[in-house]
Design a protein around this motif. Structure first.
Motif, PDB file in Angstrom:
ATOM      1  N   MET A   7       4.783 -10.637   5.216  1.00 50.63           N
ATOM      2  CA  MET A   7       4.886  -9.529   6.150  1.00 50.63           C
ATOM      3  C   MET A   7       4.285  -8.287   5.511  1.00 50.63           C
ATOM      4  O   MET A   7       4.316  -8.136   4.300  1.00 50.63           O
ATOM      5  CB  MET A   7       6.343  -9.266   6.486  1.00 50.63           C
ATOM      6  N   LYS A   8       3.777  -7.425   6.355  1.00 54.77           N
ATOM      7  CA  LYS A   8       3.170  -6.173   5.909  1.00 54.77           C
ATOM      8  C   LYS A   8       3.705  -5.022   6.745  1.00 54.77           C
ATOM      9  O   LYS A   8       4.064  -5.193   7.907  1.00 54.77           O
ATOM     10  CB  LYS A   8       1.655  -6.202   6.081  1.00 54.77           C
ATOM     11  N   LYS A   9       3.726  -3.848   6.129  1.00 57.36           N
ATOM     12  CA  LYS A   9       4.023  -2.619   6.862  1.00 57.36           C
ATOM     13  C   LYS A   9       2.717  -1.861   6.974  1.00 57.36           C
ATOM     14  O   LYS A   9       2.068  -1.557   5.973  1.00 57.36           O
ATOM     15  CB  LYS A   9       5.051  -1.770   6.122  1.00 57.36           C
ATOM     16  N   VAL A  10       2.307  -1.581   8.202  1.00 56.80           N
ATOM     17  CA  VAL A  10       1.107  -0.788   8.464  1.00 56.80           C
ATOM     18  C   VAL A  10       1.584   0.584   8.899  1.00 56.80           C
ATOM     19  O   VAL A  10       2.343   0.724   9.856  1.00 56.80           O
ATOM     20  CB  VAL A  10       0.228  -1.430   9.559  1.00 56.80           C
ATOM     21  N   GLU A  11       1.155   1.588   8.159  1.00 53.80           N
ATOM     22  CA  GLU A  11       1.580   2.969   8.421  1.00 53.80           C
ATOM     23  C   GLU A  11       0.333   3.804   8.655  1.00 53.80           C
ATOM     24  O   GLU A  11      -0.599   3.762   7.849  1.00 53.80           O
ATOM     25  CB  GLU A  11       2.348   3.464   7.195  1.00 53.80           C
ATOM     26  N   ALA A  12       0.304   4.528   9.746  1.00 55.63           N
ATOM     27  CA  ALA A  12      -0.862   5.345  10.076  1.00 55.63           C
ATOM     28  C   ALA A  12      -0.408   6.779  10.329  1.00 55.63           C
ATOM     29  O   ALA A  12       0.578   7.007  11.031  1.00 55.63           O
ATOM     30  CB  ALA A  12      -1.572   4.801  11.307  1.00 55.63           C
ATOM     31  N   ILE A  13      -1.128   7.718   9.753  1.00 49.66           N
ATOM     32  CA  ILE A  13      -0.904   9.135  10.019  1.00 49.66           C
ATOM     33  C   ILE A  13      -2.059   9.575  10.905  1.00 49.66           C
ATOM     34  O   ILE A  13      -3.226   9.492  10.504  1.00 49.66           O
ATOM     35  CB  ILE A  13      -0.828   9.938   8.717  1.00 49.66           C
ATOM     36  N   ILE A  14      -1.716   9.991  12.123  1.00 55.38           N
ATOM     37  CA  ILE A  14      -2.739  10.236  13.148  1.00 55.38           C
ATOM     38  C   ILE A  14      -2.548  11.604  13.792  1.00 55.38           C
ATOM     39  O   ILE A  14      -1.525  12.260  13.602  1.00 55.38           O
ATOM     40  CB  ILE A  14      -2.700   9.139  14.235  1.00 55.38           C
ATOM     41  N   GLN A  15      -3.528  12.005  14.586  1.00 47.69           N
ATOM     42  CA  GLN A  15      -3.427  13.239  15.353  1.00 47.69           C
ATOM     43  C   GLN A  15      -2.406  13.055  16.471  1.00 47.69           C
ATOM     44  O   GLN A  15      -2.320  11.986  17.082  1.00 47.69           O
ATOM     45  CB  GLN A  15      -4.782  13.608  15.943  1.00 47.69           C
TER      46      GLN A  15
END
Length: 113
Positions: A1-9
């Motif tokens: 399993m993976k955690k995908v984290e995105a910082i976006i507008q």
């Protein structure tokens, strides 16, 4: 399993939320309001004739815990929606997740996500 984290507008959140729900049947998403700066280094504004430099800009952090085989598809979808080519588009981070446990049922691993 993976955690995908995105910082976006901030303005990209609603479109991302809708596309993720349409593309992935059972995908959970965590959203946080965050402040930060990177290459953009802030924003210069004028308020009542005074120059104000805001160094911490508001962004949104979205997180997903997914199976390994879904990671590239999630990343591609985030890029397709959030990439404008301008400074300040954000970042995506991928982390390993050792274990996931659903508190309500005690399920572990892939069944918990």
């Amino acid at each position: 399993m993976k955690k995908v984290e995105a910082i976006i507008q901030q303005e990209k959140l609603e479109e991302l939320k809708v596309k993720m729900a349409d593309s992935f049947e059972a995908l959970g998403m965590t959203v946080s309001q965050v402040l930060g700066f990177g290459n953009q280094k802030g924003l210069k504004e004028f308020v009542r004739g005074q120059e104000i430099i805001t160094t911490l800009l508001p962004k949104v952090k979205v997180s997903f815990v997914v199976l390994d085989e879904e990671v590239e598809e999630i990343i591609s979808l985030i890029l397709a929606i959030c990439q404008t080519g301008e400074v300040g588009d954000g970042k995506i981070f991928v982390y390993n997740v050792e274990e996931a446990i659903r508190i309500r049922t005690g399920e572990r691993g892939a069944q918990a996500i």
